[in-house]
Design a protein around this motif. Structure first.
Motif, PDB file in Angstrom:
ATOM      1  N   GLY A 114       3.270  -2.182   0.866  1.00  0.00           N
ATOM      2  CA  GLY A 114       3.214  -0.738   0.728  1.00  0.00           C
ATOM      3  C   GLY A 114       3.692  -0.243  -0.617  1.00  0.00           C
ATOM      4  O   GLY A 114       4.300  -0.970  -1.404  1.00  0.00           O
ATOM      5  N   ILE A 115       3.378   1.019  -0.870  1.00  0.00           N
ATOM      6  CA  ILE A 115       3.914   1.776  -1.997  1.00  0.00           C
ATOM      7  C   ILE A 115       4.856   2.811  -1.410  1.00  0.00           C
ATOM      8  O   ILE A 115       4.408   3.738  -0.729  1.00  0.00           O
ATOM      9  N   ARG A 116       6.154   2.615  -1.561  1.00  0.00           N
ATOM     10  CA  ARG A 116       7.213   3.459  -0.985  1.00  0.00           C
ATOM     11  C   ARG A 116       6.703   4.105   0.312  1.00  0.00           C
ATOM     12  O   ARG A 116       6.347   3.401   1.253  1.00  0.00           O
ATOM     13  N   ASP A 117       6.683   5.449   0.409  1.00  0.00           N
ATOM     14  CA  ASP A 117       6.207   6.104   1.618  1.00  0.00           C
ATOM     15  C   ASP A 117       4.793   6.651   1.452  1.00  0.00           C
ATOM     16  O   ASP A 117       4.327   7.456   2.256  1.00  0.00           O
ATOM     17  N   VAL A 118       4.069   6.193   0.406  1.00  0.00           N
ATOM     18  CA  VAL A 118       2.728   6.719   0.132  1.00  0.00           C
ATOM     19  C   VAL A 118       1.692   6.081   1.046  1.00  0.00           C
ATOM     20  O   VAL A 118       0.846   6.762   1.624  1.00  0.00           O
ATOM     21  N   LEU A 119       1.737   4.766   1.178  1.00  0.00           N
ATOM     22  CA  LEU A 119       0.764   4.077   2.032  1.00  0.00           C
ATOM     23  C   LEU A 119       1.261   2.680   2.334  1.00  0.00           C
ATOM     24  O   LEU A 119       2.181   2.168   1.689  1.00  0.00           O
ATOM     25  N   SER A 120       0.645   2.051   3.327  1.00  0.00           N
ATOM     26  CA  SER A 120       0.905   0.647   3.629  1.00  0.00           C
ATOM     27  C   SER A 120      -0.378   0.016   4.146  1.00  0.00           C
ATOM     28  O   SER A 120      -1.341   0.713   4.480  1.00  0.00           O
ATOM     29  N   MET A 121      -0.403  -1.300   4.188  1.00  0.00           N
ATOM     30  CA  MET A 121      -1.575  -2.018   4.669  1.00  0.00           C
ATOM     31  C   MET A 121      -1.130  -3.346   5.277  1.00  0.00           C
ATOM     32  O   MET A 121      -0.045  -3.855   4.973  1.00  0.00           O
ATOM     33  N   ARG A 122      -1.963  -3.891   6.164  1.00  0.00           N
ATOM     34  CA  ARG A 122      -1.663  -5.148   6.844  1.00  0.00           C
ATOM     35  C   ARG A 122      -2.882  -6.064   6.791  1.00  0.00           C
ATOM     36  O   ARG A 122      -4.018  -5.618   6.959  1.00  0.00           O
ATOM     37  N   PHE A 123      -2.620  -7.348   6.580  1.00  0.00           N
ATOM     38  CA  PHE A 123      -3.674  -8.353   6.579  1.00  0.00           C
ATOM     39  C   PHE A 123      -3.170  -9.622   7.258  1.00  0.00           C
ATOM     40  O   PHE A 123      -2.011 -10.004   7.082  1.00  0.00           O
ATOM     41  N   LYS A 124      -4.049 -10.261   8.002  1.00  0.00           N
ATOM     42  CA  LYS A 124      -3.718 -11.535   8.629  1.00  0.00           C
ATOM     43  C   LYS A 124      -4.333 -12.661   7.823  1.00  0.00           C
ATOM     44  O   LYS A 124      -5.436 -12.522   7.282  1.00  0.00           O
ATOM     45  N   VAL A 125      -3.631 -13.772   7.755  1.00  0.00           N
ATOM     46  CA  VAL A 125      -4.098 -14.949   7.023  1.00  0.00           C
ATOM     47  C   VAL A 125      -4.728 -15.918   8.006  1.00  0.00           C
ATOM     48  O   VAL A 125      -4.136 -16.230   9.044  1.00  0.00           O
ATOM     49  N   LEU A 126      -5.931 -16.388   7.674  1.00  0.00           N
ATOM     50  CA  LEU A 126      -6.637 -17.337   8.532  1.00  0.00           C
ATOM     51  C   LEU A 126      -6.904 -18.648   7.805  1.00  0.00           C
ATOM     52  O   LEU A 126      -6.900 -18.714   6.584  1.00  0.00           O
ATOM     53  N   ARG A 127      -7.120 -19.697   8.592  1.00  0.00           N
ATOM     54  CA  ARG A 127      -7.503 -20.999   8.037  1.00  0.00           C
ATOM     55  C   ARG A 127      -8.915 -20.906   7.469  1.00  0.00           C
ATOM     56  O   ARG A 127      -9.665 -19.986   7.795  1.00  0.00           O
ATOM     57  N   PRO A 128      -9.309 -21.892   6.659  1.00  0.00           N
ATOM     58  CA  PRO A 128     -10.671 -21.893   6.119  1.00  0.00           C
ATOM     59  C   PRO A 128     -11.703 -21.922   7.231  1.00  0.00           C
ATOM     60  O   PRO A 128     -11.504 -22.566   8.278  1.00  0.00           O
ATOM     61  N   LYS A 129     -12.810 -21.219   6.999  1.00  0.00           N
ATOM     62  CA  LYS A 129     -13.894 -21.202   7.978  1.00  0.00           C
ATOM     63  C   LYS A 129     -14.755 -22.460   7.876  1.00  0.00           C
ATOM     64  O   LYS A 129     -15.486 -22.793   8.792  1.00  0.00           O
ATOM     65  N   TYR A 130     -14.667 -23.133   6.732  1.00  0.00           N
ATOM     66  CA  TYR A 130     -15.532 -24.277   6.493  1.00  0.00           C
ATOM     67  C   TYR A 130     -14.872 -25.171   5.455  1.00  0.00           C
ATOM     68  O   TYR A 130     -13.920 -24.809   4.785  1.00  0.00           O
ATOM     69  N   PRO A 187      -9.728 -10.317   7.472  1.00  0.00           N
ATOM     70  CA  PRO A 187      -8.647 -11.253   7.173  1.00  0.00           C
ATOM     71  C   PRO A 187      -8.672 -11.768   5.736  1.00  0.00           C
ATOM     72  O   PRO A 187      -9.671 -11.658   5.030  1.00  0.00           O
ATOM     73  N   ILE A 188      -7.550 -12.327   5.341  1.00  0.00           N
ATOM     74  CA  ILE A 188      -7.469 -13.161   4.139  1.00  0.00           C
ATOM     75  C   ILE A 188      -7.732 -14.590   4.599  1.00  0.00           C
ATOM     76  O   ILE A 188      -7.052 -15.090   5.497  1.00  0.00           O
ATOM     77  N   VAL A 189      -8.727 -15.224   4.013  1.00  0.00           N
ATOM     78  CA  VAL A 189      -9.074 -16.587   4.407  1.00  0.00           C
ATOM     79  C   VAL A 189      -8.678 -17.555   3.293  1.00  0.00           C
ATOM     80  O   VAL A 189      -9.163 -17.443   2.164  1.00  0.00           O
ATOM     81  N   ARG A 190      -7.795 -18.461   3.617  1.00  0.00           N
ATOM     82  CA  ARG A 190      -7.368 -19.466   2.641  1.00  0.00           C
ATOM     83  C   ARG A 190      -8.553 -20.343   2.250  1.00  0.00           C
ATOM     84  O   ARG A 190      -9.280 -20.827   3.129  1.00  0.00           O
ATOM     85  N   PRO A 191      -8.793 -20.570   0.953  1.00  0.00           N
ATOM     86  CA  PRO A 191      -9.909 -21.440   0.565  1.00  0.00           C
ATOM     87  C   PRO A 191      -9.670 -22.873   1.034  1.00  0.00           C
ATOM     88  O   PRO A 191      -8.514 -23.307   1.144  1.00  0.00           O
ATOM     89  N   TYR A 192     -10.733 -23.588   1.314  1.00  0.00           N
ATOM     90  CA  TYR A 192     -10.616 -24.908   1.932  1.00  0.00           C
ATOM     91  C   TYR A 192      -9.848 -25.904   1.071  1.00  0.00           C
ATOM     92  O   TYR A 192      -9.216 -26.831   1.573  1.00  0.00           O
ATOM     93  N   TYR A 193      -9.843 -25.706  -0.248  1.00  0.00           N
ATOM     94  CA  TYR A 193      -9.199 -26.657  -1.158  1.00  0.00           C
ATOM     95  C   TYR A 193      -7.736 -26.324  -1.419  1.00  0.00           C
ATOM     96  O   TYR A 193      -7.046 -27.038  -2.146  1.00  0.00           O
ATOM     97  N   CYS A 194      -7.245 -25.244  -0.833  1.00  0.00           N
ATOM     98  CA  CYS A 194      -5.888 -24.773  -1.110  1.00  0.00           C
ATOM     99  C   CYS A 194      -4.915 -25.262  -0.043  1.00  0.00           C
ATOM    100  O   CYS A 194      -5.187 -25.158   1.153  1.00  0.00           O
ATOM    101  N   ARG A 195      -3.760 -25.761  -0.495  1.00  0.00           N
ATOM    102  CA  ARG A 195      -2.692 -26.164   0.424  1.00  0.00           C
ATOM    103  C   ARG A 195      -1.442 -25.310   0.249  1.00  0.00           C
ATOM    104  O   ARG A 195      -0.473 -25.470   0.979  1.00  0.00           O
ATOM    105  N   ASN A 196      -1.459 -24.418  -0.725  1.00  0.00           N
ATOM    106  CA  ASN A 196      -0.282 -23.586  -0.995  1.00  0.00           C
ATOM    107  C   ASN A 196      -0.751 -22.214  -1.461  1.00  0.00           C
ATOM    108  O   ASN A 196      -0.862 -21.953  -2.659  1.00  0.00           O
ATOM    109  N   LEU A 197      -1.007 -21.323  -0.495  1.00  0.00           N
ATOM    110  CA  LEU A 197      -1.511 -19.990  -0.786  1.00  0.00           C
ATOM    111  C   LEU A 197      -0.344 -19.021  -0.964  1.00  0.00           C
ATOM    112  O   LEU A 197       0.534 -18.938  -0.107  1.00  0.00           O
ATOM    113  N   HIS A 198      -0.343 -18.304  -2.081  1.00  0.00           N
ATOM    114  CA  HIS A 198       0.742 -17.372  -2.392  1.00  0.00           C
ATOM    115  C   HIS A 198       0.277 -15.921  -2.367  1.00  0.00           C
ATOM    116  O   HIS A 198      -0.871 -15.621  -2.694  1.00  0.00           O
ATOM    117  N   HIS A 199       1.204 -15.041  -2.020  1.00  0.00           N
ATOM    118  CA  HIS A 199       0.992 -13.591  -2.091  1.00  0.00           C
ATOM    119  C   HIS A 199       1.578 -13.051  -3.383  1.00  0.00           C
ATOM    120  O   HIS A 199       2.615 -13.538  -3.866  1.00  0.00           O
TER     121      HIS A 199
END
Length: 225
Positions: A207-223, A57-69
């Protein structure tokens, strides 16, 4: 590029000592951020621990309130590049990867106001999701690629690498005149317009057109600290 360079990215991920990120390399993105167009490349570094691969996963850092892609084409260096001229720069490329430059935007704004480096905003763990490696032979012209990003199935970013302000050969040459790029290093070439926030449990697909794609889930901070 020899077999050594390819082996360092098996099963598809560069093993970078350096992750070099280029900012404001698309005019429309610079505009949406309220920034002037750069006269020369603006870049910053992420630590190698910022890497995250699909399945983690992508884990939002504990000090962040506005995470951007920010979706970006990544260039994987295939052999050592030191003070390389532009006309020889592509000889040092092993291939490409799709990357996300995850940004703690609120933290970045605070850093800008205080004149501080962007490390907290750009270099936290999981701030650099990376796709599988694509050998350069499969992408004849990296300056003619459509890259895109969706959040929860909704299109957020669509861009074409032909719109980059500074080309890949220029970036490699410019960076390699400042510090040496090593085999497996990764250059993130900038993000097109459409960057935006993500929340916990959002799913990012890119993704890059029809070359490849990827998926990630965003999670809350672990600590918290």
């Amino acid at each position: 590029v020899g077999n050594t360079a390819v082996s360092r990215v098996t099963p598809g991920c560069p093993c970078a000592q350096n992750i070099v990120c280029v900012g404001r390399n698309y005019a429309e993105h610079a505009k949406e951020m309220g920034s002037a167009l750069p006269a020369e490349p603006l870049f910053f570094l992420k630590p190698s621990s910022a890497y995250v691969r699909e399945g983690s996963p992508i884990v939002r850092p504990y000090y962040c309130r506005n995470l951007h892609h920010e979706v970006e084409l990544g260039v994987v260096i295939g052999r050592r590049a030191q003070a390389v001229p532009q006309d020889a720069a592509m000889e040092h490329v092993a291939g490409y990867a799709l990357c996300l430059d995850m940004t703690a935007r609120d933290t970045q704004e605070e850093c800008k106001k205080k004149g501080l480096p962007w490390t907290l905003a750009k270099g936290f763990g999981s701030s650099c999701p990376v796709s599988d490696f694509v050998p350069k032979e499969k992408i004849p012209d990296p300056h003619k690629l459509q890259i895109w990003l969706k959040v929860n199935g909704k299109m957020r970013q669509e861009g074409d690498t032909s719109s980059m302000i500074f080309s890949i050969p220029y970036l490699i040459s410019y960076i390699s005149h400042i510090f040496t790029l090593e085999e497996g290093d990764l250059i993130l070439t900038g993000s097109p317009k459409g960057v935006g926030s993500v929340e916990a449990n959002d799913e990012i697909e890119a993704g890059i057109r029809d070359v490849l794609s990827m998926r990630f889930k965003v999670l809350r901070p672990k600590y918290t600290f």
